[in-house]
Design a protein around this motif. Structure first.
Motif, PDB file in Angstrom:
ATOM      1  N   ILE A 103      40.921  31.036  44.475  1.00  0.00           N
ATOM      2  CA  ILE A 103      41.021  32.019  45.562  1.00  0.00           C
ATOM      3  C   ILE A 103      40.484  33.371  45.086  1.00  0.00           C
ATOM      4  N   ILE A 104      40.859  33.757  43.856  1.00  0.00           N
ATOM      5  CA  ILE A 104      40.368  35.039  43.320  1.00  0.00           C
ATOM      6  C   ILE A 104      38.849  34.992  43.197  1.00  0.00           C
ATOM      7  N   ASP A 105      38.303  33.872  42.699  1.00  0.00           N
ATOM      8  CA  ASP A 105      36.850  33.721  42.574  1.00  0.00           C
ATOM      9  C   ASP A 105      36.169  33.932  43.916  1.00  0.00           C
ATOM     10  N   VAL A 106      36.692  33.256  44.946  1.00  0.00           N
ATOM     11  CA  VAL A 106      36.059  33.332  46.268  1.00  0.00           C
ATOM     12  C   VAL A 106      36.114  34.759  46.805  1.00  0.00           C
ATOM     13  N   VAL A 107      37.289  35.416  46.653  1.00  0.00           N
ATOM     14  CA  VAL A 107      37.435  36.788  47.159  1.00  0.00           C
ATOM     15  C   VAL A 107      36.458  37.722  46.440  1.00  0.00           C
ATOM     16  N   LEU A 108      36.374  37.592  45.092  1.00  0.00           N
ATOM     17  CA  LEU A 108      35.492  38.470  44.315  1.00  0.00           C
ATOM     18  C   LEU A 108      34.027  38.263  44.712  1.00  0.00           C
ATOM     19  N   LEU A 109      33.626  36.987  44.850  1.00  0.00           N
ATOM     20  CA  LEU A 109      32.229  36.715  45.210  1.00  0.00           C
ATOM     21  C   LEU A 109      31.924  37.225  46.614  1.00  0.00           C
ATOM     22  N   ALA A 110      32.901  37.085  47.547  1.00  0.00           N
ATOM     23  CA  ALA A 110      32.697  37.596  48.903  1.00  0.00           C
ATOM     24  C   ALA A 110      32.522  39.108  48.881  1.00  0.00           C
ATOM     25  N   LEU A 111      33.336  39.789  48.061  1.00  0.00           N
ATOM     26  CA  LEU A 111      33.219  41.244  47.940  1.00  0.00           C
ATOM     27  C   LEU A 111      31.865  41.627  47.339  1.00  0.00           C
ATOM     28  N   PHE A 142      23.235  58.366  48.049  1.00  0.00           N
ATOM     29  CA  PHE A 142      24.497  58.727  47.393  1.00  0.00           C
ATOM     30  C   PHE A 142      25.521  57.601  47.504  1.00  0.00           C
ATOM     31  N   PRO A 143      25.813  57.098  48.750  1.00  0.00           N
ATOM     32  CA  PRO A 143      26.725  55.946  48.823  1.00  0.00           C
ATOM     33  C   PRO A 143      26.173  54.700  48.155  1.00  0.00           C
ATOM     34  N   VAL A 144      24.841  54.570  48.095  1.00  0.00           N
ATOM     35  CA  VAL A 144      24.255  53.396  47.414  1.00  0.00           C
ATOM     36  C   VAL A 144      24.631  53.410  45.929  1.00  0.00           C
ATOM     37  N   ALA A 145      24.576  54.603  45.309  1.00  0.00           N
ATOM     38  CA  ALA A 145      24.947  54.703  43.892  1.00  0.00           C
ATOM     39  C   ALA A 145      26.409  54.329  43.697  1.00  0.00           C
ATOM     40  N   MET A 146      27.280  54.815  44.620  1.00  0.00           N
ATOM     41  CA  MET A 146      28.707  54.486  44.530  1.00  0.00           C
ATOM     42  C   MET A 146      28.917  52.978  44.668  1.00  0.00           C
ATOM     43  N   LEU A 147      28.222  52.366  45.643  1.00  0.00           N
ATOM     44  CA  LEU A 147      28.360  50.920  45.862  1.00  0.00           C
ATOM     45  C   LEU A 147      27.846  50.137  44.651  1.00  0.00           C
ATOM     46  N   ALA A 148      26.771  50.644  44.021  1.00  0.00           N
ATOM     47  CA  ALA A 148      26.248  49.964  42.829  1.00  0.00           C
ATOM     48  C   ALA A 148      27.287  49.992  41.718  1.00  0.00           C
ATOM     49  N   GLY A 149      28.019  51.119  41.594  1.00  0.00           N
ATOM     50  CA  GLY A 149      29.107  51.198  40.619  1.00  0.00           C
ATOM     51  C   GLY A 149      30.197  50.194  40.922  1.00  0.00           C
ATOM     52  N   ILE A 150      30.548  50.078  42.227  1.00  0.00           N
ATOM     53  CA  ILE A 150      31.573  49.105  42.636  1.00  0.00           C
ATOM     54  C   ILE A 150      31.091  47.690  42.334  1.00  0.00           C
ATOM     55  N   SER A 157      29.137  46.759  39.930  1.00  0.00           N
ATOM     56  CA  SER A 157      29.296  46.528  38.498  1.00  0.00           C
ATOM     57  C   SER A 157      30.746  46.224  38.145  1.00  0.00           C
ATOM     58  N   LEU A 158      31.657  46.984  38.757  1.00  0.00           N
ATOM     59  CA  LEU A 158      33.078  46.795  38.460  1.00  0.00           C
ATOM     60  C   LEU A 158      33.540  45.414  38.908  1.00  0.00           C
ATOM     61  N   LEU A 159      33.074  44.986  40.095  1.00  0.00           N
ATOM     62  CA  LEU A 159      33.420  43.642  40.582  1.00  0.00           C
ATOM     63  C   LEU A 159      32.848  42.576  39.648  1.00  0.00           C
ATOM     64  N   SER A 160      31.606  42.789  39.173  1.00  0.00           N
ATOM     65  CA  SER A 160      31.005  41.835  38.230  1.00  0.00           C
ATOM     66  C   SER A 160      31.838  41.771  36.960  1.00  0.00           C
ATOM     67  N   ALA A 161      32.312  42.962  36.503  1.00  0.00           N
ATOM     68  CA  ALA A 161      33.134  42.996  35.290  1.00  0.00           C
ATOM     69  C   ALA A 161      34.411  42.170  35.499  1.00  0.00           C
ATOM     70  N   CYS A 162      35.044  42.307  36.689  1.00  0.00           N
ATOM     71  CA  CYS A 162      36.240  41.499  36.993  1.00  0.00           C
ATOM     72  C   CYS A 162      35.902  40.019  36.920  1.00  0.00           C
ATOM     73  N   PHE A 163      34.738  39.663  37.432  1.00  0.00           N
ATOM     74  CA  PHE A 163      34.302  38.276  37.446  1.00  0.00           C
ATOM     75  C   PHE A 163      34.110  37.750  36.021  1.00  0.00           C
ATOM     76  N   PHE A 164      33.532  38.607  35.147  1.00  0.00           N
ATOM     77  CA  PHE A 164      33.340  38.208  33.751  1.00  0.00           C
ATOM     78  C   PHE A 164      34.682  37.997  33.056  1.00  0.00           C
TER      79      PHE A 164
END
Lengths: 188, 143
Positions: free
Chosen positions: A6-14, A29-37, A39-46
């Motif tokens: 479930i966590i995998d699916v939620v993270l990938l959907a995000l 400006f929001p694109v840079a913020m989203l790119a940071g998010i 990366s953070l989501l990818s880090a959670c996935f790793f």
């Protein structure tokens, strides 16, 4: 259905939602913020895949450093993206889908995640890195012993790449402003 | 890039956080043998601390704390430390980057010392490059 799935699916959907957000926005400006998010989501996935060292790097570099550098770049260039012609947008969409399809096709040849019979577990070096390294190097974090000792040449190359990149940026950007400063200083 | 003077909460909170960020960077640097982390991550975290300081208190303040001239020394210093460990190994009679030779009696101890020095070199170069890239970009933005 187990909890981790479930966590995998939620993270990938995000991740997908963030990627669509990045592609659809024109304000950078929001694109840079989203790119940071992203990366953070990818880090959670790793972290979920037990690759904590990679997750650590992704969080520090992707979410921390790169976001700041993006913002600094916008201050130098522009804060909005120029509109692209619809023809080119269609071509880009086709290219993206083709590449994605090829990558998905390629994953069919890969072993399943954490499969016991994956080639990485039957490779002769597996024994050396996970068992023998405890006596040869005696460092509990196997990633560190592989990165710094067994593969010391590779890491030296990586540091050289970072050093070269740093010198290049410094020569390209810092050189001009110093000349401006000394020119200004002469006028006074 | 300097925030206005009335951003009191941001200034105080970042000032409180700064020592912990830098300390955490050192922890990641020297604890990399036992937990996740190492020179790359530590260097970036250390640089993030300086960048936060620069963003909140202005580029001049950051350049006073960590002068650009130091960075020009630190950038090659880390790389030379790494490569120098390899040269020391050759001089001690081993292969390039074979840390076993660093301790004549206990090769495992030599490995520990070699990894510590090499990771330190990585950390120094990465931190110096990151901060100097940030300085270069923000300095250019002021013109």
């Amino acid at each position: 259905m187990n909890f981790e799935l479930i966590i995998d699916v939620v993270l990938l959907a995000l991740l997908v939602a963030t990627a669509i957000g990045i592609a659809s926005l024109r304000q950078l400006f929001p694109v840079a913020m989203l790119a940071g998010i992203y990366s953070l989501l990818s880090a959670c996935f790793f972290v979920l895949m037990d690759a904590v060292d990679v997750a650590f790097t992704e969080a520090a570099v992707g979410a921390g450093m790169v976001t700041v550098l993006f913002l600094a770049t916008f201050a130098l260039t522009s804060r909005t993206e120029l509109p692209t012609r619809p023809r080119r947008r269609q071509a880009a969409l086709i290219a993206v889908f083709l590449t994605g399809a090829l990558l998905m096709l390629a994953t069919r040849d890969m072993p399943h995640f954490a499969a016991a019979d994956a080639p990485i577990h039957s490779h002769p070096l597996y024994e050396r890195y996970t068992v023998t390294s405890n006596e040869e190097i005696a460092v509990p974090n196997v990633v560190t012993s592989v990165l710094a000792s067994y593969r010391g040449y590779d890491t030296l190359g990586e540091v050289t790449v970072i050093f070269t990149a740093g010198i290049a940026v410094w020569m390209l950007l810092a050189g001009r402003s110093r000349r401006n400063k000394s020119a200004k200083g002469m006028q006074h | 890039m300097k925030l206005r003077e009335e951003q009191t909460i941001l200034r105080i909170v970042s000032k409180l956080l700064l020592p912990f960020i830098l300390l955490f960077a050192l922890y990641v640097q020297f604890h990399g043998d036992y937990g996740p982390g190492g020179g790359f991550q530590a260097g970036v975290i250390f640089a993030t601390g300086i960048v936060l300081y620069g963003l909140v208190f202005g580029l001049e303040a950051a350049e006073t704390a960590l002068p650009p001239r130091w960075l020009q020394v630190l950038m090659p210093l880390g790389l030379l430390l790494y490569a120098g460990v390899g040269v020391a190994n050759i001089l001690l009679g081993g292969e390039y980057l074979n840390y076993n030779t660093l301790d004549a009696h206990d090769p495992v101890h030599g490995q520990h010392l070699g990894i510590l020095l090499v990771e330190l070199g990585v950390g120094i170069t990465v931190a110096a490059v990151m901060v100097s890239v940030f300085y270069a970009f923000s300095d250019r933005g002021k013109d």
